[in-house]
Design a protein around this motif. Structure first.
Motif, PDB file in Angstrom:
ATOM      1  N   PRO A 241      69.359  24.391  61.001  1.00 47.01           N
ATOM      2  CA  PRO A 241      70.192  24.897  62.086  1.00 47.01           C
ATOM      3  C   PRO A 241      71.248  25.872  61.569  1.00 47.01           C
ATOM      4  O   PRO A 241      71.652  25.802  60.414  1.00 47.01           O
ATOM      5  CB  PRO A 241      70.854  23.636  62.651  1.00 47.01           C
ATOM      6  N   VAL A 242      71.700  26.763  62.439  1.00 47.87           N
ATOM      7  CA  VAL A 242      72.730  27.734  62.077  1.00 47.87           C
ATOM      8  C   VAL A 242      74.039  26.979  61.887  1.00 47.87           C
ATOM      9  O   VAL A 242      74.429  26.173  62.727  1.00 47.87           O
ATOM     10  CB  VAL A 242      72.864  28.814  63.174  1.00 47.87           C
ATOM     11  N   LEU A 243      74.720  27.228  60.773  1.00 50.41           N
ATOM     12  CA  LEU A 243      75.917  26.464  60.437  1.00 50.41           C
ATOM     13  C   LEU A 243      77.232  27.199  60.692  1.00 50.41           C
ATOM     14  O   LEU A 243      78.216  26.594  61.046  1.00 50.41           O
ATOM     15  CB  LEU A 243      75.884  26.072  58.952  1.00 50.41           C
TER      16      LEU A 243
ATOM     17  N   ASP B 152      85.129  23.746  58.196  1.00 46.73           N
ATOM     18  CA  ASP B 152      84.279  22.921  59.056  1.00 46.73           C
ATOM     19  C   ASP B 152      83.335  22.021  58.258  1.00 46.73           C
ATOM     20  O   ASP B 152      82.590  21.243  58.851  1.00 46.73           O
ATOM     21  CB  ASP B 152      83.434  23.804  59.981  1.00 46.73           C
ATOM     22  N   PHE B 153      83.365  22.113  56.930  1.00 45.78           N
ATOM     23  CA  PHE B 153      82.392  21.403  56.111  1.00 45.78           C
ATOM     24  C   PHE B 153      83.059  20.613  54.985  1.00 45.78           C
ATOM     25  O   PHE B 153      84.174  20.913  54.579  1.00 45.78           O
ATOM     26  CB  PHE B 153      81.401  22.393  55.475  1.00 45.78           C
ATOM     27  N   VAL B 154      82.330  19.609  54.511  1.00 49.58           N
ATOM     28  CA  VAL B 154      82.725  18.856  53.324  1.00 49.58           C
ATOM     29  C   VAL B 154      81.515  18.769  52.406  1.00 49.58           C
ATOM     30  O   VAL B 154      80.365  18.789  52.856  1.00 49.58           O
ATOM     31  CB  VAL B 154      83.237  17.437  53.665  1.00 49.58           C
TER      32      VAL B 154
ATOM     33  N   ALA C 242      84.327  12.581  50.507  1.00 50.29           N
ATOM     34  CA  ALA C 242      84.188  14.031  50.361  1.00 50.29           C
ATOM     35  C   ALA C 242      84.915  14.480  49.095  1.00 50.29           C
ATOM     36  O   ALA C 242      85.949  13.917  48.721  1.00 50.29           O
ATOM     37  CB  ALA C 242      84.764  14.731  51.575  1.00 50.29           C
ATOM     38  N   LEU C 243      84.373  15.486  48.447  1.00 50.26           N
ATOM     39  CA  LEU C 243      84.989  16.018  47.237  1.00 50.26           C
ATOM     40  C   LEU C 243      86.160  16.911  47.610  1.00 50.26           C
ATOM     41  O   LEU C 243      86.136  17.597  48.631  1.00 50.26           O
ATOM     42  CB  LEU C 243      83.965  16.818  46.441  1.00 50.26           C
ATOM     43  N   SER C 244      87.159  16.932  46.765  1.00 54.32           N
ATOM     44  CA  SER C 244      88.313  17.796  46.984  1.00 54.32           C
ATOM     45  C   SER C 244      87.898  19.241  46.751  1.00 54.32           C
ATOM     46  O   SER C 244      87.241  19.550  45.757  1.00 54.32           O
ATOM     47  CB  SER C 244      89.434  17.430  46.015  1.00 54.32           C
TER      48      SER C 244
ATOM     49  N   LEU D 254      75.923  18.863  51.839  1.00 50.91           N
ATOM     50  CA  LEU D 254      76.889  19.620  52.634  1.00 50.91           C
ATOM     51  C   LEU D 254      76.817  19.103  54.063  1.00 50.91           C
ATOM     52  O   LEU D 254      75.751  19.140  54.688  1.00 50.91           O
ATOM     53  CB  LEU D 254      76.558  21.116  52.586  1.00 50.91           C
ATOM     54  N   CYS D 255      77.943  18.601  54.563  1.00 47.81           N
ATOM     55  CA  CYS D 255      77.990  17.993  55.898  1.00 47.81           C
ATOM     56  C   CYS D 255      79.081  18.644  56.719  1.00 47.81           C
ATOM     57  O   CYS D 255      80.107  19.061  56.184  1.00 47.81           O
ATOM     58  CB  CYS D 255      78.285  16.503  55.811  1.00 47.81           C
ATOM     59  N   LYS D 256      78.871  18.690  58.037  1.00 45.53           N
ATOM     60  CA  LYS D 256      79.913  19.171  58.939  1.00 45.53           C
ATOM     61  C   LYS D 256      80.956  18.078  59.080  1.00 45.53           C
ATOM     62  O   LYS D 256      80.638  16.898  59.136  1.00 45.53           O
ATOM     63  CB  LYS D 256      79.342  19.510  60.310  1.00 45.53           C
ATOM     64  N   LYS D 257      82.229  18.497  59.149  1.00 45.45           N
ATOM     65  CA  LYS D 257      83.297  17.544  59.391  1.00 45.45           C
ATOM     66  C   LYS D 257      83.176  17.030  60.812  1.00 45.45           C
ATOM     67  O   LYS D 257      82.777  17.774  61.715  1.00 45.45           O
ATOM     68  CB  LYS D 257      84.667  18.218  59.237  1.00 45.45           C
ATOM     69  N   PRO D 258      83.538  15.774  61.031  1.00 42.06           N
ATOM     70  CA  PRO D 258      83.517  15.280  62.408  1.00 42.06           C
ATOM     71  C   PRO D 258      84.546  16.028  63.242  1.00 42.06           C
ATOM     72  O   PRO D 258      85.633  16.338  62.760  1.00 42.06           O
ATOM     73  CB  PRO D 258      83.885  13.803  62.281  1.00 42.06           C
ATOM     74  N   GLN D 259      84.180  16.316  64.501  1.00 45.14           N
ATOM     75  CA  GLN D 259      85.098  17.027  65.381  1.00 45.14           C
ATOM     76  C   GLN D 259      86.221  16.096  65.810  1.00 45.14           C
ATOM     77  O   GLN D 259      86.031  14.894  65.941  1.00 45.14           O
ATOM     78  CB  GLN D 259      84.364  17.524  66.625  1.00 45.14           C
TER      79      GLN D 259
END
Length: 137
Positions: A59-61, A67-69, A79-81, A96-101
């Motif tokens: 999917p388009v990110l 917006d990511f961790v 999540a890494l600093s 690579l994950c999207k941060k929760p809204q």
């Protein structure tokens, strides 16, 4: 801009290089590229997002780093600093994950969806009323 300057400085210094593998949830496969072990996590995330977009993956990110961790399933669920060196973690596989809204963003998105849906419903009603079929016996 700061990340770009640091990248150039590290490239000049040399040092060990690592082949990192970054998996994006929902994507076909990992993105692999070489980084210097002293490179910041934020710079690695930036490179991963650019590579992902360049390859036309779905999917388009988007490209906003905020917006990511970046997580390491091996090192732990946290999540890494973004200001940590990628080589200090001791692993080469990342996710690579999207941060929760936030709650407010979810509520605003829901309101926009309802408005769009209500706009479509009156248009559908109007079109339907124009196409009334008059039956003749």
């Amino acid at each position: 801009m700061v990340l770009h300057k640091q990248k150039k400085n590290q490239a000049i210094k040399g040092g060990n290089r690592l082949l990192v593998s970054i998996t994006v949830l929902g994507s076909a496969g990992p993105i692999r590229f070489i980084v210097h072990e002293g490179e910041l996590v934020a710079a690695v995330m930036e490179t991963a997002l650019k590579s992902y977009a360049r390859e036309g993956r779905l999917p388009v990110l988007g490209s906003n780093l905020n917006d990511f961790v970046l997580c390491s399933p091996i090192a732990g669920p946290e999540a890494l600093s973004p200001w940590e060196a990628i080589g200090a973690i001791g692993v080469r596989n990342f996710m690579l994950c999207k941060k929760p809204q936030s709650e407010k963003a979810v509520i605003d998105e829901e309101k926009q969806r309802i408005v769009r849906k209500s706009n479509c419903s009156w248009k559908a009603w109007f079109n339907k009323s124009l196409n009334l079929n008059i039956s003749s016996h």
